[in-house]
Design an enzyme around this catalytic site. Structure first.
Site, PDB file in Angstrom:
ATOM      1  N   ARG A 149     -10.105  -6.809   3.721  1.00 42.46           N
ATOM      2  CA  ARG A 149      -9.208  -6.526   2.613  1.00 42.46           C
ATOM      3  C   ARG A 149     -10.028  -6.362   1.334  1.00 42.46           C
ATOM      4  NH1 ARG A 149      -6.416  -5.761   6.319  1.00 42.46           N
ATOM      5  NH2 ARG A 149      -4.275  -6.451   6.715  1.00 42.46           N
ATOM      6  N   GLU A 207      -4.842  -8.222  -4.108  1.00 48.87           N
ATOM      7  CA  GLU A 207      -5.358  -7.959  -2.753  1.00 48.87           C
ATOM      8  C   GLU A 207      -4.658  -6.752  -2.167  1.00 48.87           C
ATOM      9  OE1 GLU A 207      -4.470  -8.609   1.710  1.00 48.87           O
ATOM     10  OE2 GLU A 207      -3.146  -8.595  -0.034  1.00 48.87           O
ATOM     11  N   ARG A 245     -10.638  -9.707   9.374  1.00 44.15           N
ATOM     12  CA  ARG A 245      -9.591  -9.083   8.546  1.00 44.15           C
ATOM     13  C   ARG A 245     -10.239  -8.575   7.267  1.00 44.15           C
ATOM     14  NH1 ARG A 245      -4.206  -9.602   9.471  1.00 44.15           N
ATOM     15  NH2 ARG A 245      -2.756  -9.040   7.812  1.00 44.15           N
ATOM     16  N   CYS A 296       0.855  -1.182   0.000  1.00 48.84           N
ATOM     17  CA  CYS A 296       0.000   0.000   0.000  1.00 48.84           C
ATOM     18  C   CYS A 296       0.892   1.233   0.000  1.00 48.84           C
ATOM     19  CB  CYS A 296      -0.900  -0.002   1.230  1.00 48.84           C
ATOM     20  SG  CYS A 296      -2.077   1.361   1.254  1.00 48.84           S
TER      21      CYS A 296
END
Length: 410
Positions: free
Chosen positions: A173, A124, A171, A81
């Site tokens: 994503r 992802e 989580r 990221c």
């Protein structure tokens, strides 16, 4: 159906590979893992120990020529990221040059230069990608979608919380699939209504069903070239136009808010614990319990910065110890080590309060037990790997749905 050849970038310790190869529809023909911030390449060592060193690269992807990467059917990866803005154009270059060191542009370069482009993409990232940066909400994702559209790909995406579908960790994503215009799957998407694809007929919807949305979808077009888009997209607006589910075809965006539809069995934190198998060093000494309780507790206090500035600091309390009857909180990279922390998991057992073991962290991401166990790899580093990893079960379900859809339309 013959297996799809996979190129795995930013491979880490192999979460994508595990998920895809668990379906028996994919085979990895080339992989790359390189950690720029350290001389010791621990993740790559684990990857090679588990999958072998053949066709695995431990070099900076930015230094690898595209012709050194074998042709493949599907390009996958959980890329870092970063700030994905476009830096400049060069008069004599083939196209656009992104900021140096921003690894999205390595993906773009491979897709642009490959004569035989991969038919499918599977990526992802953290869910904040859809609303970054703060000054241009959604710009980074818009740049990606536009660049993929220009390269001939339609893209669908969904923000998935693994725990919403029975998996052991909360989580969140964003997962997105790309379909090249040369594929039957692209043609199938083009002839299906956007809402039907996202609600029922698409790959992600098949893997992770959703309820009928109550809100109308958003429609808009990414009209500008990448440089203009990077400079102007959503400038000054308070929120991102990208919702948690969507499609981009030929630069046209269709996006909607969806809610998970799941009624199966849920795996809780208690289900993955190593009961009776944990060594003493994971238990919290009684003399340190007050430190843990303070860090996890609510606070409202006056603090002073290093420059002498005083300010009021407040934060809410964390559940302490962690609830055993629910999926766990998100694992972070700082999960390992003995030092007291607000964010590390702590569980109550018959022998007392303790931290989670590397095996338990692997189980929360649905990795095989001791996948990251290797001479020279500390427990702290193993925890770091899991803080960076994805939930293997999510990749497996999407991969299976993609393979089935390819088989159906071809």
């Amino acid at each position: 159906m013959s297996k799809l050849n996979v190129c795995e970038l930013f491979a880490g310790v192999g979460g994508f590979r595990l998920g895809l190869e668990n379906t028996d529809h994919y085979q990895v023909v080339w992989s790359n893992q390189w950690e720029p911030s350290t001389r010791a390449q621990h993740a790559s060592w684990v990857y090679e120990a588990r999958f072998g060193g053949q066709n695995h690269s431990n070099l900076d992807i930015e230094t690898i020529a595209t012709n050194e990467i074998p042709d493949h059917d599907i390009l996958v990866g959980g890329f870092p990221c970063q700030d994905y803005s476009v830096a400049t154009t060069l008069k004599n270059s083939k196209g656009l040059i992104g900021k140096k060191g921003v690894l999205w542009w390595s993906i773009h370069r491979i897709l642009e230069e490959k004569k035989n482009k991969p038919k499918y993409l599977f990526f992802e990232n953290v869910d904040r990608l859809l609303k970054s940066p703060a000054t241009q909400r959604g710009r980074d994702f818009a740049v990606m979608l536009k660049s993929l559209s220009d390269l001939g790909y339609a893209v669908e995406w969904r923000v998935i919380n693994a725990a919403d579908y029975g998996m052991p960790q909360r989580r969140r994503r964003v997962f997105f699939l790309g379909y090249h215009k040369s594929t039957a799957l692209y043609e199938s998407l083009k002839t299906t209504s956007e809402s039907d694809w996202l609600m029922d007929k698409g790959c992600i919807a098949k893997a992770f069903p959703v309820e009928t949305p109550s809100e109308s979808p958003e429609l808009f077009e990414l009209k500008h070239d990448l440089v203009s888009l990077s400079k102007k997209f959503n400038l000054g607006m308070p929120s991102s136009p990208f919702l948690n589910t969507g499609l981009c075809v030929d630069g046209k965006v269709f996006t909607m808010k969806t809610t998970p539809d799941f009624s199966g069995t849920t795996t809780s934190l208690a289900d993955i614990l190593q009961n009776g198998e944990v060594t003493e060093d994971f238990f919290i000494p009684k003399e340190e319990l007050s430190k843990w309780a303070y860090l996890k507790g609510a606070k409202k206090e006056l603090r002073t910065s290093k420059t002498g500035y005083s300010y009021n600091y407040s934060e809410g309390s964390m559940v302490f110890p962690d609830a055993l009857n629910k999926p766990s909180r998100t694992i972070i990279t700082g999960e390992g080590g003995k030092s007291p922390s607000r964010f590390k998991h702590v569980v109550q057992t018959e022998k007392g309060l303790r931290r989670l073991t590397p095996v338990e962290l692997e189980r929360l991401n649905m990795f095989p037990d001791d996948h990251t166990k290797l001479d020279g790899i500390t427990n702290t580093k193993r925890a770091f790997f899991m803080g960076n990893a994805l939930v293997v079960g999510v990749v497996e379900k999407i991969g299976a749905a993609l393979a089935e859809k390819i088989h159906t339309v071809d």
